[in-house]
Design a protein around this motif. Structure first.
Motif, PDB file in Angstrom:
ATOM      1  N   HIS A   1       0.838  -1.194   0.000  1.00  0.00           N
ATOM      2  CA  HIS A   1       0.000   0.000   0.000  1.00  0.00           C
ATOM      3  C   HIS A   1       0.874   1.245   0.000  1.00  0.00           C
ATOM      4  CE1 HIS A   1      -3.666  -2.306   0.801  1.00  0.00           C
ATOM      5  NE2 HIS A   1      -2.889  -3.067   1.569  1.00  0.00           N
ATOM      6  N   GLN A   2       0.421   2.268  -0.726  1.00  0.00           N
ATOM      7  CA  GLN A   2       1.130   3.534  -0.725  1.00  0.00           C
ATOM      8  C   GLN A   2       0.742   4.314   0.523  1.00  0.00           C
ATOM      9  OE1 GLN A   2       3.448   4.618  -2.838  1.00  0.00           O
ATOM     10  NE2 GLN A   2       3.369   2.682  -3.921  1.00  0.00           N
ATOM     11  N   ARG A   3       1.682   4.770   1.302  1.00  0.00           N
ATOM     12  CA  ARG A   3       1.409   5.521   2.513  1.00  0.00           C
ATOM     13  C   ARG A   3       1.651   7.001   2.256  1.00  0.00           C
ATOM     14  NH1 ARG A   3       5.204   4.180   7.334  1.00  0.00           N
ATOM     15  NH2 ARG A   3       4.477   2.105   6.776  1.00  0.00           N
ATOM     16  N   VAL A   4       0.705   7.862   2.699  1.00  0.00           N
ATOM     17  CA  VAL A   4       0.856   9.305   2.565  1.00  0.00           C
ATOM     18  C   VAL A   4       1.549   9.823   3.813  1.00  0.00           C
ATOM     19  CG1 VAL A   4      -0.342  11.492   2.271  1.00  0.00           C
ATOM     20  CG2 VAL A   4      -1.225   9.424   1.168  1.00  0.00           C
ATOM     21  N   GLU A   5       2.660  10.502   3.643  1.00  0.00           N
ATOM     22  CA  GLU A   5       3.426  10.982   4.798  1.00  0.00           C
ATOM     23  C   GLU A   5       2.828  12.256   5.397  1.00  0.00           C
ATOM     24  OE1 GLU A   5       5.738   9.375   6.255  1.00  0.00           O
ATOM     25  OE2 GLU A   5       5.910   7.790   4.771  1.00  0.00           O
ATOM     26  N   GLY A   6       2.300  13.165   4.574  1.00  0.00           N
ATOM     27  CA  GLY A   6       1.719  14.406   5.068  1.00  0.00           C
ATOM     28  C   GLY A   6       2.771  15.477   5.318  1.00  0.00           C
ATOM     29  N   HIS A   7       2.297  16.679   5.612  1.00  0.00           N
ATOM     30  CA  HIS A   7       3.199  17.815   5.831  1.00  0.00           C
ATOM     31  C   HIS A   7       2.836  18.587   7.099  1.00  0.00           C
ATOM     32  CE1 HIS A   7       4.794  17.145   1.808  1.00  0.00           C
ATOM     33  NE2 HIS A   7       3.545  17.054   1.384  1.00  0.00           N
ATOM     34  N   GLY A   8       2.183  17.945   8.065  1.00  0.00           N
ATOM     35  CA  GLY A   8       1.740  18.629   9.270  1.00  0.00           C
ATOM     36  C   GLY A   8       2.873  18.925  10.228  1.00  0.00           C
ATOM     37  N   ASN A   9       2.503  19.529  11.369  1.00  0.00           N
ATOM     38  CA  ASN A   9       3.504  19.955  12.345  1.00  0.00           C
ATOM     39  C   ASN A   9       3.780  18.919  13.427  1.00  0.00           C
ATOM     40  OD1 ASN A   9       0.944  20.203  13.410  1.00  0.00           O
ATOM     41  ND2 ASN A   9       1.404  22.018  14.616  1.00  0.00           N
ATOM     42  N   TYR A  10       3.095  17.754  13.366  1.00  0.00           N
ATOM     43  CA  TYR A  10       3.341  16.698  14.353  1.00  0.00           C
ATOM     44  C   TYR A  10       3.734  15.411  13.626  1.00  0.00           C
ATOM     45  CZ  TYR A  10       2.771  13.369  18.152  1.00  0.00           C
ATOM     46  OH  TYR A  10       3.004  12.373  19.072  1.00  0.00           O
ATOM     47  N   ARG A  11       4.870  14.848  14.004  1.00  0.00           N
ATOM     48  CA  ARG A  11       5.327  13.587  13.408  1.00  0.00           C
ATOM     49  C   ARG A  11       4.903  12.428  14.312  1.00  0.00           C
ATOM     50  NH1 ARG A  11       9.119  11.949   9.690  1.00  0.00           N
ATOM     51  NH2 ARG A  11       9.913  14.076   9.436  1.00  0.00           N
ATOM     52  N   VAL A  12       4.180  11.455  13.740  1.00  0.00           N
ATOM     53  CA  VAL A  12       3.716  10.294  14.505  1.00  0.00           C
ATOM     54  C   VAL A  12       4.902   9.468  14.974  1.00  0.00           C
ATOM     55  CG1 VAL A  12       2.353   8.182  14.400  1.00  0.00           C
ATOM     56  CG2 VAL A  12       1.551  10.238  13.224  1.00  0.00           C
ATOM     57  N   ARG A  13       4.866   9.107  16.269  1.00  0.00           N
ATOM     58  CA  ARG A  13       5.936   8.304  16.869  1.00  0.00           C
ATOM     59  C   ARG A  13       5.445   6.890  17.135  1.00  0.00           C
ATOM     60  NH1 ARG A  13       6.199  13.184  19.811  1.00  0.00           N
ATOM     61  NH2 ARG A  13       5.080  12.215  21.553  1.00  0.00           N
ATOM     62  N   PRO A  14       6.357   5.912  17.231  1.00  0.00           N
ATOM     63  CA  PRO A  14       5.938   4.547  17.583  1.00  0.00           C
ATOM     64  C   PRO A  14       5.143   4.542  18.891  1.00  0.00           C
ATOM     65  CG  PRO A  14       8.218   4.543  16.845  1.00  0.00           C
ATOM     66  CD  PRO A  14       7.818   5.989  16.956  1.00  0.00           C
ATOM     67  N   GLY A  15       4.014   3.859  18.916  1.00  0.00           N
ATOM     68  CA  GLY A  15       3.175   3.796  20.100  1.00  0.00           C
ATOM     69  C   GLY A  15       2.051   4.807  20.109  1.00  0.00           C
ATOM     70  N   ASP A  16       2.070   5.788  19.187  1.00  0.00           N
ATOM     71  CA  ASP A  16       1.020   6.800  19.140  1.00  0.00           C
ATOM     72  C   ASP A  16      -0.309   6.210  18.663  1.00  0.00           C
ATOM     73  OD1 ASP A  16       2.345   9.005  20.079  1.00  0.00           O
ATOM     74  OD2 ASP A  16       2.879   9.796  18.110  1.00  0.00           O
ATOM     75  N   THR A  17      -1.395   6.739  19.164  1.00  0.00           N
ATOM     76  CA  THR A  17      -2.729   6.511  18.607  1.00  0.00           C
ATOM     77  C   THR A  17      -3.360   7.867  18.369  1.00  0.00           C
ATOM     78  OG1 THR A  17      -3.850   6.479  20.747  1.00  0.00           O
ATOM     79  CG2 THR A  17      -2.975   4.373  19.938  1.00  0.00           C
ATOM     80  N   LEU A  18      -4.397   7.893  17.533  1.00  0.00           N
ATOM     81  CA  LEU A  18      -5.047   9.158  17.216  1.00  0.00           C
ATOM     82  C   LEU A  18      -5.664   9.778  18.474  1.00  0.00           C
ATOM     83  CD1 LEU A  18      -5.247  10.691  14.564  1.00  0.00           C
ATOM     84  CD2 LEU A  18      -7.560   9.816  14.289  1.00  0.00           C
ATOM     85  N   SER A  19      -6.258   8.929  19.327  1.00  0.00           N
ATOM     86  CA  SER A  19      -6.867   9.443  20.558  1.00  0.00           C
ATOM     87  C   SER A  19      -5.826  10.049  21.482  1.00  0.00           C
ATOM     88  CB  SER A  19      -7.594   8.299  21.281  1.00  0.00           C
ATOM     89  OG  SER A  19      -8.697   7.861  20.543  1.00  0.00           O
ATOM     90  N   ARG A  20      -4.668   9.399  21.576  1.00  0.00           N
ATOM     91  CA  ARG A  20      -3.625   9.904  22.472  1.00  0.00           C
ATOM     92  C   ARG A  20      -3.077  11.242  21.978  1.00  0.00           C
ATOM     93  NH1 ARG A  20       1.144   5.858  23.356  1.00  0.00           N
ATOM     94  NH2 ARG A  20      -0.603   4.669  24.223  1.00  0.00           N
ATOM     95  N   ILE A  21      -2.850  11.348  20.660  1.00  0.00           N
ATOM     96  CA  ILE A  21      -2.341  12.609  20.106  1.00  0.00           C
ATOM     97  C   ILE A  21      -3.362  13.716  20.328  1.00  0.00           C
ATOM     98  CG2 ILE A  21      -1.625  13.782  17.994  1.00  0.00           C
ATOM     99  CD1 ILE A  21      -0.735  11.019  16.936  1.00  0.00           C
ATOM    100  N   ALA A  22      -4.658  13.406  20.100  1.00  0.00           N
ATOM    101  CA  ALA A  22      -5.709  14.407  20.273  1.00  0.00           C
ATOM    102  C   ALA A  22      -5.756  14.873  21.729  1.00  0.00           C
ATOM    103  CB  ALA A  22      -7.055  13.827  19.854  1.00  0.00           C
ATOM    104  N   ALA A  23      -5.696  13.931  22.687  1.00  0.00           N
ATOM    105  CA  ALA A  23      -5.745  14.298  24.096  1.00  0.00           C
ATOM    106  C   ALA A  23      -4.554  15.170  24.482  1.00  0.00           C
ATOM    107  CB  ALA A  23      -5.779  13.038  24.953  1.00  0.00           C
ATOM    108  N   ASP A  24      -3.370  14.842  23.960  1.00  0.00           N
ATOM    109  CA  ASP A  24      -2.170  15.617  24.282  1.00  0.00           C
ATOM    110  C   ASP A  24      -2.253  17.049  23.759  1.00  0.00           C
ATOM    111  OD1 ASP A  24      -1.122  13.455  25.559  1.00  0.00           O
ATOM    112  OD2 ASP A  24       0.227  12.856  23.929  1.00  0.00           O
TER     113      ASP A  24
END
Length: 216
Positions: free
Chosen positions: A162-185
């Motif tokens: 599968h082709q993965r989109v890397e994106g250009h946002g200001n937060y880089r996903v780290r190992p162990g991250d979930t969407l809920s955890r990033i949102a809460a932080d």
């Protein structure tokens, strides 16, 4: 003296001409393949050597195939997912993936296993019973399912096939991250975070990858 010099020059040229094909044959040896135990070592790294594992993280079997890759490389001829296939059948599919994508399909574990060259040759995998036709998936509802607050991240897996989109946002996903955890932080909800980054995350908010850049 002139005759002797000419003779020596002729002899040297003849000797070089005779040696050249031998030197070329010696240099062009066969390409080396990884040893036959490499798949077991990768499986121990990926899944603890459990060839029928299904933890619900989106990857299956000893070599941790995604369902899409398993289908794309003919795995459904053996079982619906890799977790239902035998070790030999999983290796047969993995060999096809390696020939197409290289050892980078298992970036961390292939390095730990000392994989190199081409995949080792093996016998044909035994045929499996024909899998029943899968029912059509239900249409997704308008509201996406909330991602788990905590889950198993699999940073060593590439999203094989599968082709993965890397994106250009200001937060880089780290190992162990979930969407809920990033949102809460960051003082927001996972739904708002997903809405802003849907083009990067894709259809499944539970599946984000280390290295992706999200806008938060």
């Amino acid at each position: 003296m002139a005759v002797n010099a000419k003779y020596r020059q002729t002899a040297l040229l003849a000797g070089a001409a005779a040696l050249t094909p031998l030197a070329l044959l010696a240099a062009a040896g066969p390409a080396k393949a990884a040893d036959s135990g490499v798949w077991d070592r990768i499986a121990r790294c990926e899944s603890g050597g459990n060839w029928h594992i299904n933890t619900g993280n989106g990857y299956y079997g000893g070599l941790q195939f995604s369902a899409g890759t398993w289908r794309a490389y003919g795995g459904t001829a053996y079982a619906a997912t890799a977790a239902g296939a035998s070790r030999e059948q999983q290796i047969a599919v993995a060999t096809k993936v390696q020939r197409s994508q290289g050892w980078g399909a298992w970036p961390t574990c292939s390095a730990r296993a000392g994989a190199y060259g081409s995949a080792p040759g093996g016998g044909s995998a035994p045929a499996a019973r024909k899998a029943p036709k899968a029912s059509k998936p239900a249409k997704p509802s308008n509201a996406a399912k909330a991602p788990a607050a905590s889950g198993h991240s699999t940073p060593r897996h590439s999203d094989r096939g599968h082709q993965r989109v890397e994106g250009h946002g200001n937060y880089r996903v780290r190992p162990g991250d979930t969407l809920s955890r990033i949102a809460a932080d960051h003082g927001t909800s996972w739904k708002k975070l997903y809405a802003v980054n849907a083009s990067v995350i894709g259809a499944d908010p539970n599946l984000i990858h280390p290295g992706q850049r999200l806008s938060v």
